[in-house]
Design a protein around this motif. Structure first.
Motif, PDB file in Angstrom:
ATOM      1  N   TYR A  82       0.831  -1.207   0.000  1.00 39.67           N
ATOM      2  CA  TYR A  82       0.000   0.000   0.000  1.00 39.67           C
ATOM      3  C   TYR A  82       0.865   1.257   0.000  1.00 39.67           C
ATOM      4  N   ARG A  83       1.926   1.254   0.807  1.00 40.58           N
ATOM      5  CA  ARG A  83       2.809   2.421   0.861  1.00 40.58           C
ATOM      6  C   ARG A  83       3.472   2.680  -0.493  1.00 40.58           C
ATOM      7  N   ILE A  84       3.926   1.597  -1.123  1.00 37.64           N
ATOM      8  CA  ILE A  84       4.574   1.754  -2.416  1.00 37.64           C
ATOM      9  C   ILE A  84       3.575   2.288  -3.442  1.00 37.64           C
ATOM     10  N   LYS A  85       2.366   1.749  -3.429  1.00 38.04           N
ATOM     11  CA  LYS A  85       1.329   2.218  -4.356  1.00 38.04           C
ATOM     12  C   LYS A  85       1.058   3.706  -4.146  1.00 38.04           C
ATOM     13  N   ARG A  86       1.021   4.127  -2.875  1.00 40.56           N
ATOM     14  CA  ARG A  86       0.719   5.525  -2.571  1.00 40.56           C
ATOM     15  C   ARG A  86       1.868   6.436  -2.969  1.00 40.56           C
ATOM     16  N   ARG A  87       3.086   6.041  -2.609  1.00 44.80           N
ATOM     17  CA  ARG A  87       4.236   6.903  -2.873  1.00 44.80           C
ATOM     18  C   ARG A  87       4.650   6.891  -4.340  1.00 44.80           C
ATOM     19  N   ALA A  88       4.372   5.800  -5.019  1.00 40.30           N
ATOM     20  CA  ALA A  88       4.781   5.692  -6.417  1.00 40.30           C
ATOM     21  C   ALA A  88       3.573   5.658  -7.342  1.00 40.30           C
ATOM     22  N   GLY A  89       2.469   6.246  -6.911  1.00 41.72           N
ATOM     23  CA  GLY A  89       1.249   6.229  -7.716  1.00 41.72           C
ATOM     24  C   GLY A  89       1.442   6.853  -9.083  1.00 41.72           C
ATOM     25  N   ASP A  90       2.233   7.952  -9.151  1.00 46.06           N
ATOM     26  CA  ASP A  90       2.452   8.606 -10.433  1.00 46.06           C
ATOM     27  C   ASP A  90       3.249   7.719 -11.379  1.00 46.06           C
ATOM     28  N   ILE A  91       4.202   6.943 -10.810  1.00 49.23           N
ATOM     29  CA  ILE A  91       5.003   6.052 -11.658  1.00 49.23           C
ATOM     30  C   ILE A  91       4.138   4.914 -12.185  1.00 49.23           C
ATOM     31  N   TYR A  92       3.304   4.334 -11.320  1.00 45.74           N
ATOM     32  CA  TYR A  92       2.408   3.265 -11.769  1.00 45.74           C
ATOM     33  C   TYR A  92       1.487   3.760 -12.891  1.00 45.74           C
ATOM     34  N   LYS A  93       0.969   4.974 -12.722  1.00 49.47           N
ATOM     35  CA  LYS A  93       0.063   5.525 -13.740  1.00 49.47           C
ATOM     36  C   LYS A  93       0.809   5.750 -15.045  1.00 49.47           C
ATOM     37  N   LEU A  94       2.013   6.326 -14.967  1.00 43.74           N
ATOM     38  CA  LEU A  94       2.807   6.596 -16.160  1.00 43.74           C
ATOM     39  C   LEU A  94       3.148   5.301 -16.903  1.00 43.74           C
ATOM     40  N   LEU A  95       3.614   4.282 -16.153  1.00 41.95           N
ATOM     41  CA  LEU A  95       3.988   3.023 -16.786  1.00 41.95           C
ATOM     42  C   LEU A  95       2.766   2.288 -17.341  1.00 41.95           C
ATOM     43  N   GLY A  96       1.648   2.391 -16.631  1.00 41.30           N
ATOM     44  CA  GLY A  96       0.420   1.768 -17.120  1.00 41.30           C
ATOM     45  C   GLY A  96      -0.028   2.388 -18.438  1.00 41.30           C
TER      46      GLY A  96
ATOM     47  N   ASP B  40       8.186  -4.689 -11.885  1.00 42.66           N
ATOM     48  CA  ASP B  40       8.593  -5.752 -10.956  1.00 42.66           C
ATOM     49  C   ASP B  40       9.493  -5.190  -9.861  1.00 42.66           C
ATOM     50  N   SER B  41      10.452  -4.349 -10.224  1.00 43.91           N
ATOM     51  CA  SER B  41      11.324  -3.714  -9.227  1.00 43.91           C
ATOM     52  C   SER B  41      10.515  -2.832  -8.290  1.00 43.91           C
ATOM     53  N   LEU B  42       9.558  -2.110  -8.864  1.00 41.10           N
ATOM     54  CA  LEU B  42       8.733  -1.201  -8.068  1.00 41.10           C
ATOM     55  C   LEU B  42       7.876  -1.968  -7.069  1.00 41.10           C
ATOM     56  N   SER B  43       7.407  -3.145  -7.464  1.00 44.09           N
ATOM     57  CA  SER B  43       6.545  -3.939  -6.575  1.00 44.09           C
ATOM     58  C   SER B  43       7.292  -4.414  -5.340  1.00 44.09           C
ATOM     59  N   ARG B  44       8.634  -4.480  -5.423  1.00 47.25           N
ATOM     60  CA  ARG B  44       9.424  -4.945  -4.288  1.00 47.25           C
ATOM     61  C   ARG B  44      10.160  -3.807  -3.576  1.00 47.25           C
ATOM     62  N   ALA B  45       9.956  -2.570  -4.028  1.00 49.42           N
ATOM     63  CA  ALA B  45      10.623  -1.440  -3.372  1.00 49.42           C
ATOM     64  C   ALA B  45      10.164  -1.356  -1.926  1.00 49.42           C
ATOM     65  N   ASP B  46      11.098  -1.142  -1.003  1.00 51.49           N
ATOM     66  CA  ASP B  46      10.741  -1.122   0.412  1.00 51.49           C
ATOM     67  C   ASP B  46      10.981   0.233   1.059  1.00 51.49           C
ATOM     68  N   GLY B  47      11.042   1.272   0.239  1.00 49.58           N
ATOM     69  CA  GLY B  47      11.216   2.593   0.831  1.00 49.58           C
ATOM     70  C   GLY B  47      11.334   3.672  -0.219  1.00 49.58           C
ATOM     71  N   GLU B  48      11.336   4.919   0.259  1.00 51.16           N
ATOM     72  CA  GLU B  48      11.402   6.075  -0.626  1.00 51.16           C
ATOM     73  C   GLU B  48      12.693   6.093  -1.442  1.00 51.16           C
ATOM     74  N   ALA B  49      13.787   5.631  -0.842  1.00 48.31           N
ATOM     75  CA  ALA B  49      15.076   5.662  -1.541  1.00 48.31           C
ATOM     76  C   ALA B  49      15.037   4.789  -2.792  1.00 48.31           C
ATOM     77  N   GLN B  50      14.450   3.603  -2.685  1.00 51.80           N
ATOM     78  CA  GLN B  50      14.365   2.718  -3.852  1.00 51.80           C
ATOM     79  C   GLN B  50      13.448   3.301  -4.920  1.00 51.80           C
ATOM     80  N   ILE B  51      12.356   3.932  -4.492  1.00 47.29           N
ATOM     81  CA  ILE B  51      11.453   4.563  -5.459  1.00 47.29           C
ATOM     82  C   ILE B  51      12.173   5.698  -6.179  1.00 47.29           C
ATOM     83  N   ASP B  52      12.996   6.454  -5.439  1.00 41.66           N
ATOM     84  CA  ASP B  52      13.764   7.542  -6.055  1.00 41.66           C
ATOM     85  C   ASP B  52      14.735   7.011  -7.097  1.00 41.66           C
ATOM     86  N   GLU B  53      15.362   5.866  -6.820  1.00 45.84           N
ATOM     87  CA  GLU B  53      16.281   5.265  -7.792  1.00 45.84           C
ATOM     88  C   GLU B  53      15.540   4.878  -9.067  1.00 45.84           C
TER      89      GLU B  53
END
Length: 579
Positions: free
Chosen positions: A299-313, A422-435
């Motif tokens: 849920y946290r990843i979906k919330r913090r990376a919502g724009d990335i999920y939308k863009l990739l979708g 796939d990488s995004l689904s396993r991200a465990d924090g803001e730092a990984q999302i930033d990468e």
């Protein structure tokens, strides 16, 4: 999953035992609906976690770490101002409802002692965390509720705090078990579990089903209950009441067929028999941490990376449509040889063809001289009609080559997007999302803004594990790190592993000048399978080869390598690894 009122009563007792008299040392707000209080007692420090998220509202002492935003939200600043240094004097529950009240003895701006209350309301989508002063006035809440959302109960700063409406159910601590059983009996045309859920305050659906199972072995209609059934039900209710009075819960979790946590309860769950696995915990805090971990992380990843999920979708949808259209056009090029044959036949029979014909009937020497009728443009001469067919043929040949390249490029881009997701689904924090965000900026998927102010994030180290026979296993977190790990960090005689035909992380077994064992390969393959889009499958093919066999194609996207010498092992993903 439902944190019911009876479970909350046991949890309240657990929290009171450890936290009464504790001092609020620090306050954090990892997200809009989450609060973390660092509480200090003589026995040590405890992390009190509170969540009003609809997916898993809860309160418990947590051993997990939570990533906090660089700048604390306004509510967090307010809570720090009001509650830092405050002492938790009491924790109470409103009846057996899903509401806890935390009483604090705090100090205001001029040094006077003041009483503050923090109400923790655990009610699915209506869950909330509300700070109230001694006069019952709301200071603030994680979810503000105005008249557009509720006409009965507004939750706004300065308003008067009102408890949620009473459910008018029977309380197992205040009403006799016989009266409750009789009320259940009067629920006509209802299943026993539904009736129990509607009559008894503070139980969840799984507890209602468990009580029905213990009484009659099945979920039958209330009209069919016998006097013996009602007596047995009253006995089961007395047992729950005894648990409450003696403060003797049995925290149990039920796992589904894929060994994922399905539900939990304050009592042993027997209704599934041997079909599903159950596990008893020492305390509810540990249970809630483990039960909610994966769901909240996603849920946290979906919330913090919502724009990335939308863009990739959107990119996936756009590229898929383009590739499908190109495939249709490619199919039309399949008859290009017919165009060449028609052009050639017209050209070889010019001596007997005339202008003005709508078609030519010509013997086809490619088909045993059978007559072939060829459509023609009456306004054109036979030579011009032949040239027209040759032109269409050359156009089809060129299109076939270009479309093949375009389709291959589109498919590769779709594969790349799958690896990013796939990488995004396993991200465990803001730092990984930033990468990952930086990778997409470099790849042109995200527009780079504030050029001079954008600072490249510090790369995180790869995941590291150790096999049973002592080999280090390194796993990339994203495509950029996969490239670094496989092409720069790894040595020629280290072993490289990757799931076959599935997006996943590059995995390296570090040889350290030793011969890599088959045991290490199988265990590392199970890790590689876990860090892939096939992480929940039963058996996954994993390719492995020496790093020296890897090649990076020219202009390939991050994470893309090719290899021709390899072996394959089929393994079950190592699901014991927490990502």
């Amino acid at each position: 999953m439902a944190l019911d009122g009876i479970t909350l009563r046991f949890l309240k007792d657990e929290l009171s035992e450890k936290l009464t008299g504790a001092k609020v040392e620090k306050i954090y707000q990892p997200s809009k609906c989450e609060l973390v209080f660092l509480m200090r007692t003589r026995a040590g420090a405890f992390r009190l976690y509170m969540s009003a998220q609809a997916i898993s509202p809860r309160i418990n002492i947590s051993e997990l770490s939570y990533e906090n935003p660089a700048k604390p939200p306004m509510l967090c600043m307010l809570l720090r101002k009001r509650l830092t240094g405050a002492v938790l004097t009491d924790i109470t529950q409103i009846s057996l409802d899903r509401i806890l009240c935390l009483d604090f003895d705090a100090t205001n701006e001029i040094g006077d002692r003041v009483k503050l209350k923090l109400y923790v309301e655990i009610m699915a989508q209506r869950s909330n965390l509300i700070l109230v002063d001694a006069d019952g006035k709301i200071i603030d809440a994680v979810k503000r509720v105005d008249e557009t959302k509720s006409t009965f109960r507004e939750i706004l700063p300065g308003g008067t705090y009102l408890l949620p409406p009473s459910q008018n159910k029977l309380n197992i601590l205040e009403d006799s078990s016989a009266d409750i059983a009789e009320a259940v009996k009067n629920c006509k045309n209802q299943l026993l579990s539904k009736a129990l859920l509607g009559v008894i305050l503070g139980i969840s659906p799984i507890v209602a089903r468990e009580l029905a199972y213990r009484c009659v072995g099945d979920d039958i209609m209330c009209d069919l209950l016998t006097k013996y059934d009602l007596e047995k039900l009253a006995g089961e209710l007395d047992a729950v009441k005894k648990q409450l009075i003696e403060k003797a819960p049995k925290p149990f979790v039920v796992f589904d067929s894929e060994d994922k946590p399905l539900d939990f309860s304050f009592t042993e769950i027997t209704q599934y028999g041997s079909m599903l696995r159950t596990k008893e915990y020492d305390c509810f805090s540990t249970l809630l941490d483990e039960f909610s971990l994966e769901k909240e992380r996603a849920y946290r990843i979906k919330r913090r990376a919502g724009d990335i999920y939308k863009l990739l979708g959107n990119a996936q949808e756009r590229i898929s449509k383009k590739v499908n259209l190109q495939r249709i056009q490619l199919e039309k090029c399949a008859d290009k040889e017919e165009l060449r044959i028609k052009a050639e036949l017209i050209s070889s029979n010019l001596y007997r063809l005339e202008k003005g014909c709508a078609y030519y009937d010509i013997e086809n020497y490619y088909d045993n001289n059978n007559v072939l009728r060829i459509a023609a443009d009456p306004a054109l001469t036979p030579v011009q009609n032949s040239q027209k067919y040759y032109k269409e043929y050359r156009k089809a040949v060129t299109a076939e080559k270009l479309l093949g390249d375009l389709i291959e490029s589109g498919e590769q881009e779709l594969d790349y997007i799958d690896t990013v997701l796939d990488s995004l689904s396993r991200a465990d924090g803001e730092a990984q999302i930033d990468e990952i965000r930086r990778e997409l900026i470099d790849g042109g998927y995200i527009r780079k803004r504030h050029k001079d102010k954008v600072k490249a994030p510090k790369l995180l180290p790869p995941y590291e594990f150790t096999t049973s026979d002592g080999f280090r296993v390194l796993v990339g977190r994203n495509n950029v790190q996969n490239d670094i790990l496989s092409l720069k960090t790894a040595k020629n005689y280290d072993m490289w592993l990757h799931t076959q035909s599935f997006a996943g992380s590059h995995t390296i077994i570090v040889s350290d000048n030793r011969e890599i064992t088959q045991t290490a390969i199988v265990e590392a393959a199970a890790i590689a399978a876990r860090f892939s889009s096939a992480g929940e499958a039963k058996k996954v093919p994993v390719d492995y080869t020496l790093v020296k066999n890897l090649k990076k194609p020219k202009n390939a996207r991050p994470g893309k390598v090719i290899y021709h010498v390899y072996n394959t092992v089929y393994v079950e993903p190592n699901k014991s690894i927490e990502i």
